[in-house]
Design a protein around this motif. Structure first.
Motif, PDB file in Angstrom:
ATOM      1  N   UNK A  48       5.672   4.791  11.468  1.00 10.80           N
ATOM      2  CA  UNK A  48       6.312   5.699  12.420  1.00 10.80           C
ATOM      3  C   UNK A  48       5.448   6.935  12.659  1.00 10.80           C
ATOM      4  N   UNK A  49       4.818   7.436  11.603  1.00  7.45           N
ATOM      5  CA  UNK A  49       3.872   8.540  11.803  1.00  7.45           C
ATOM      6  C   UNK A  49       2.754   8.116  12.754  1.00  7.45           C
ATOM      7  N   UNK A  50       2.207   6.920  12.532  1.00  7.45           N
ATOM      8  CA  UNK A  50       1.105   6.450  13.359  1.00  7.45           C
ATOM      9  C   UNK A  50       1.535   6.164  14.795  1.00  7.45           C
ATOM     10  N   UNK A  51       2.739   5.635  14.974  1.00  8.32           N
ATOM     11  CA  UNK A  51       3.207   5.333  16.320  1.00  8.32           C
ATOM     12  C   UNK A  51       3.319   6.593  17.171  1.00  8.32           C
ATOM     13  N   UNK A  52       3.709   7.709  16.541  1.00  8.36           N
ATOM     14  CA  UNK A  52       3.874   8.959  17.285  1.00  8.36           C
ATOM     15  C   UNK A  52       2.582   9.770  17.354  1.00  8.36           C
ATOM     16  N   UNK A  53       1.701   9.612  16.370  1.00  5.79           N
ATOM     17  CA  UNK A  53       0.393  10.279  16.367  1.00  5.79           C
ATOM     18  C   UNK A  53      -0.652   9.243  15.956  1.00  5.79           C
ATOM     19  N   UNK A  54      -1.111   8.412  16.916  1.00  6.70           N
ATOM     20  CA  UNK A  54      -2.053   7.337  16.566  1.00  6.70           C
ATOM     21  C   UNK A  54      -3.479   7.864  16.413  1.00  6.70           C
ATOM     22  N   UNK A  56      -6.021  10.694  13.528  1.00  7.63           N
ATOM     23  CA  UNK A  56      -6.242  11.216  12.178  1.00  7.63           C
ATOM     24  C   UNK A  56      -5.021  11.966  11.658  1.00  7.63           C
ATOM     25  N   UNK A  57      -4.320  12.672  12.541  1.00  6.91           N
ATOM     26  CA  UNK A  57      -3.158  13.449  12.116  1.00  6.91           C
ATOM     27  C   UNK A  57      -2.044  12.534  11.622  1.00  6.91           C
ATOM     28  N   UNK A  58      -1.816  11.412  12.333  1.00  6.15           N
ATOM     29  CA  UNK A  58      -0.796  10.472  11.886  1.00  6.15           C
ATOM     30  C   UNK A  58      -1.122   9.864  10.538  1.00  6.15           C
ATOM     31  N   UNK A  59      -2.391   9.504  10.338  1.00  2.00           N
ATOM     32  CA  UNK A  59      -2.816   8.980   9.040  1.00  2.00           C
ATOM     33  C   UNK A  59      -2.640  10.028   7.948  1.00  2.00           C
ATOM     34  N   UNK A  60      -2.990  11.285   8.267  1.00  2.00           N
ATOM     35  CA  UNK A  60      -2.865  12.356   7.281  1.00  2.00           C
ATOM     36  C   UNK A  60      -1.409  12.553   6.874  1.00  2.00           C
ATOM     37  N   UNK A  61      -0.512  12.531   7.835  1.00  2.00           N
ATOM     38  CA  UNK A  61       0.904  12.717   7.511  1.00  2.00           C
ATOM     39  C   UNK A  61       1.421  11.585   6.622  1.00  2.00           C
ATOM     40  N   UNK A  62       0.994  10.356   6.932  1.00  2.00           N
ATOM     41  CA  UNK A  62       1.414   9.223   6.114  1.00  2.00           C
ATOM     42  C   UNK A  62       0.889   9.346   4.687  1.00  2.00           C
ATOM     43  N   UNK A  63      -0.345   9.831   4.548  1.00  2.00           N
ATOM     44  CA  UNK A  63      -0.949   9.951   3.222  1.00  2.00           C
ATOM     45  C   UNK A  63      -0.342  11.109   2.424  1.00  2.00           C
ATOM     46  N   UNK A  64      -0.261  12.283   3.037  1.00  2.00           N
ATOM     47  CA  UNK A  64       0.234  13.455   2.311  1.00  2.00           C
ATOM     48  C   UNK A  64       1.680  13.253   1.878  1.00  2.00           C
ATOM     49  N   UNK A  65       2.476  12.575   2.690  1.00  2.00           N
ATOM     50  CA  UNK A  65       3.883  12.337   2.368  1.00  2.00           C
ATOM     51  C   UNK A  65       4.067  11.244   1.325  1.00  2.00           C
ATOM     52  N   UNK A  66       2.990  10.502   1.014  1.00  2.00           N
ATOM     53  CA  UNK A  66       3.081   9.455  -0.001  1.00  2.00           C
ATOM     54  C   UNK A  66       3.463   8.096   0.533  1.00  2.00           C
ATOM     55  N   UNK A  67       3.612   7.953   1.860  1.00  2.00           N
ATOM     56  CA  UNK A  67       3.945   6.648   2.438  1.00  2.00           C
ATOM     57  C   UNK A  67       2.710   5.750   2.538  1.00  2.00           C
ATOM     58  N   UNK A  68       1.546   6.333   2.419  1.00  2.21           N
ATOM     59  CA  UNK A  68       0.282   5.601   2.402  1.00  2.21           C
ATOM     60  C   UNK A  68      -0.535   6.120   1.238  1.00  2.21           C
ATOM     61  N   UNK A  69      -1.148   5.224   0.485  1.00  5.72           N
ATOM     62  CA  UNK A  69      -1.839   5.629  -0.735  1.00  5.72           C
ATOM     63  C   UNK A  69      -3.219   5.007  -0.804  1.00  5.72           C
ATOM     64  N   UNK A  70      -4.170   5.756  -1.363  1.00  5.38           N
ATOM     65  CA  UNK A  70      -5.496   5.239  -1.662  1.00  5.38           C
ATOM     66  C   UNK A  70      -5.518   4.896  -3.139  1.00  5.38           C
ATOM     67  N   UNK A  71      -5.554   3.627  -3.458  1.00  5.14           N
ATOM     68  CA  UNK A  71      -5.541   3.199  -4.853  1.00  5.14           C
ATOM     69  C   UNK A  71      -6.962   3.203  -5.402  1.00  5.14           C
ATOM     70  N   UNK A  72      -7.111   3.593  -6.667  1.00  4.43           N
ATOM     71  CA  UNK A  72      -8.433   3.561  -7.289  1.00  4.43           C
ATOM     72  C   UNK A  72      -9.280   4.760  -6.903  1.00  4.43           C
ATOM     73  N   UNK A  73     -10.579   4.542  -6.792  1.00  3.39           N
ATOM     74  CA  UNK A  73     -11.559   5.601  -6.557  1.00  3.39           C
ATOM     75  C   UNK A  73     -11.450   6.134  -5.131  1.00  3.39           C
ATOM     76  N   UNK A  74     -11.130   7.411  -4.996  1.00  2.00           N
ATOM     77  CA  UNK A  74     -10.959   8.000  -3.668  1.00  2.00           C
ATOM     78  C   UNK A  74     -12.263   7.975  -2.874  1.00  2.00           C
ATOM     79  N   UNK A  75     -13.410   8.126  -3.542  1.00  2.00           N
ATOM     80  CA  UNK A  75     -14.695   8.092  -2.836  1.00  2.00           C
ATOM     81  C   UNK A  75     -14.959   6.711  -2.251  1.00  2.00           C
ATOM     82  N   UNK A  76     -14.633   5.656  -2.989  1.00  2.00           N
ATOM     83  CA  UNK A  76     -14.853   4.301  -2.493  1.00  2.00           C
ATOM     84  C   UNK A  76     -14.010   4.038  -1.249  1.00  2.00           C
ATOM     85  N   UNK A  77     -12.748   4.470  -1.289  1.00  2.00           N
ATOM     86  CA  UNK A  77     -11.868   4.262  -0.136  1.00  2.00           C
ATOM     87  C   UNK A  77     -12.373   5.026   1.082  1.00  2.00           C
ATOM     88  N   UNK A  78     -12.729   6.292   0.904  1.00  2.00           N
ATOM     89  CA  UNK A  78     -13.196   7.093   2.031  1.00  2.00           C
ATOM     90  C   UNK A  78     -14.528   6.595   2.559  1.00  2.00           C
TER      91      UNK A  78
END
Length: 427
Positions: A48-54, A56-78
Motif C-alpha cells: 500500500x505504501x508503494x501503490x501510493x508512492x511508487x 524511493x519514499x514508498x520503499x522507505x516508509x515500508x522499511x522504516x515502519x517494519x513492513x519490509x525488512x533487509x535480512x542479514x548484512x545490510x551492505x549486501x542488500x544495499x
C-alpha cells in the motif's frame, strides 16, 4: 504466479531495474536467487505504501515502519540495489503505474496507505527561513545525546574522521576523529600560535572542535548550533574541561551573529544544511565575520555535477530535511564570489566511508539500547542511512572536501606560509 514473484516484479518497476535479491512474502513464498540477499515483505501494508508512492519514499516508509525488512548484512542488500536507477515518481510512467496497481490488486494490497511512520520529517514554512532551518536541524539532531554517543563513540564528532593509520588495529575511531580535528586546527594555523586567537565554530555540535582547539592550542572560541540538547551537552563538556572562561556555546543562527570579527572560522559538516538558495548569504556572512587574512575551513559533503534527482528521497524525508549537496565547483565558486581566496581543497571521500562503517558497527552492536533510547524506526533510519552513505562514498557517488579559504588582507596578503608542509606544521 506466487505472491513473492509478484513482489519481485513490483520492486523491478519501482527501481527501474531488476535487483539481485531474494524476496520472501508474508505467506512464505520466495522468489529470486537462493544465494542473493534476502528481503522480507511482512505485510500488505508495504504494498500500500508503494501503490501510493511508487518510488524511493514508498520503499522507505515500508522499511522504516517494519513492513519490509533487509535480512542479514545490510551492505549486501544495499549493494544489490540498482542505486543509480530512476527511483523517483516523475519518471514513473502511467503504464508502469497501471501495471503496479494491477499487481497490488492481485496480491490483495489495494486500499488506503497507512500513515507515514512517525520518524518522517514534518516541517513547514518558507524554505531556509530561520524558523524552518531550526525545525529541520532539530529533527536530525534532537534524537538524543545518549543515542548519538552510542553511534559516534566518546569523541562525539559527527563528521568524517581522518584515518592516518587505517590498517593499525590499535588505531581507534576516537584517534581518527582527534586527528581530523587537529588537521582542521593546523589548516587554520592554530599551531603557529593559537594564544589570543578567536575561533568561530559554525555548527559546533557537541563542542568537540572547540574543546580540541582551546585545550591544545589555547584559543578562545564561540560555537553555535540550532540544537538546544547539543548546546547543553557541549557546555557541560566545556565546563568539565575547565574551559568555560574561554569557550562560549550558543543556540544561535549564523545569520544572527553580530560579535565578530574572528581570526579563524571552522564549519565542519554544517554547510549541507544551508542549501544552494542560501549559500551565497552563508559565504558572504562568514566573509564579514573574518578578520583580514583570516582563514575559513569549510568541510562539506558534495555530490557529482549534473541535475538533481527529482522527488523526495529517503534521506530528505527521514534524515536531512531540506539538506542539499552541492557539486564541489559550486561551493568553491560561491566562496570566491563572496570574496574568499580558495587556497586548498582536499578530498576525504574514502575517509568518510571508513567512518560510516565504524558508526554502523557501533549501532549494530548496541541495537537494543539504541531502540530503547529512540525507537525501532529511528534505529532503522540511521542504520540504512549510514550504510547506504558508506557505499555511496566508496563508489564515488558522493564526496567530502575540506576547502581552505582566506579573506585577503591588505595588498592581497593571505597570511599563509609558502608551502603546504609549512602551514600544516609537519615539514
Amino acid at each position: 504466479m506466487s505472491v513473492a514473484s509478484r513482489l519481485s516484479r513490483m520492486l523491478t518497476l519501482v527501481l527501474g531495474a531488476t535487483p539481485r535479491l531474494r524476496l520472501r512474502a508474508w505467506d512464505g513464498s520466495e522468489s529470486g536467487p537462493a544465494d542473493a540477499p534476502l528481503v522480507v515483505v511482512r505485510s500488505r501494508d508495504a504494498l500500500r505504501y508503494l501503490a501510493h508512492e511508487p518510488n524511493e519514499l514508498g520503499l522507505a516508509r515500508a522499511y522504516v515502519s517494519g513492513h519490509l525488512d533487509l535480512a542479514g548484512d545490510v551492505y549486501a542488500a544495499l549493494s544489490s540495489l540498482p542505486l543509480d536507477a530512476p527511483t523517483h515518481a516523475p519518471r514513473f510512467t502511467v503504464r508502469k503505474r497501471a501495471e503496479l496497481a494491477a499487481l497490488v490488486g492481485l496480491t490483495g494490497g489495494l486500499g488506503r496507505a497507512p500513515e507515514p511512520p512517525p520518524e518522517e520529517a514534518r516541517i513547514a514554512g518558507d524554505l531556509h527561513s530561520k524558523a524552518r532551518d531550526r525545525s529541520a536541524v532539530t529533527h536530525h539532531y534532537d534524537v538524543g545525546n545518549n543515542f548519538y554517543r552510542l553511534v559516534l563513540g566518546d569523541s562525539m564528532v559527527y563528521s568524517c574522521a581522518y584515518w592516518r593509520r587505517p590498517d593499525d588495529p590499535g588505531y581507534s575511531l576516537e584517534d581518527a576523529q582527534r586527528d581530523k580535528l587537529d588537521l582542521v586546527c593546523r589548516k587554520l594555523g592554530l599551531h603557529e600560535g593559537g594564544e589570543g586567537k578567536r575561533l568561530l565554530d559554525v555548527g559546533c555540535g557537541w563542542g568537540s572542535m572547540l574543546l580540541h582547539a582551546a585545550s591544545t592550542y589555547g584559543v578562545t572560541g564561540v560555537g553555535i548550533t540550532l540544537s538546544a540538547p547539543q548546546a547543553e551537552l557541549a557546555r557541560k563538556r566545556v565546563a568539565e574541561a575547565g574551559l568555560a572562561d574561554r569557550v562560549d556555546v550558543r543556540v544561535q543562527d549564523y545569520r544572527d551573529l553580530s560579535d565578530g570579527p574572528f581570526d579563524v572560522i571552522s564549519s565542519i559538516g554544517m554547510a549541507e544544511h544551508v542549501g544552494e538558495q542560501a549559500y551565497a548569504e552563508y559565504a558572504s556572512r562568514l566573509m564579514d565575520l573574518l578578520e583580514p587574512s583570516g582563514r575559513l575551513l569549510n568541510h562539506q559533503i558534495s555530490r557529482r555535477p549534473g541535475p538533481r534527482r527529482e522527488g523526495t528521497s529517503f534521506v530528505e524525508a527521514y534524515v536531512f530535511p531540506d539538506g542539499e549537496l552541492l557539486p564541489l565547483a559550486t561551493t568553491v565558486g560561491v566562496l570566491e564570489e563572496a570574496g574568499f581566496e580558495v587556497r586548498d581543497v582536499e578530498s576525504l571521500r574514502e575517509h568518510y566511508a571508513l567512518t560510516l562503517r565504524r558508526w554502523v558497527a557501533n549501532l549494530e552492536q548496541t541495537w537494543d539500547r539504541a531502540v530503547e533510547l529512540t525507537s525501532e524506526g529511528r534505529a532503522r533510519v540511521w542504520q540504512l542511512y549510514m550504510a547506504g552513505s558508506a557505499l555511496a562514498f566508496e563508489a564515488g557517488r558522493i564526496g567530502v572536501n575540506q576547502v581552505l579559504a582566506v579573506r585577503p588582507g591588505p595588498g592581497g596578503a593571505s597570511g599563509l606560509p609558502p608551502t603546504r608542509e609549512l602551514w600544516l606544521g609537519r615539514a
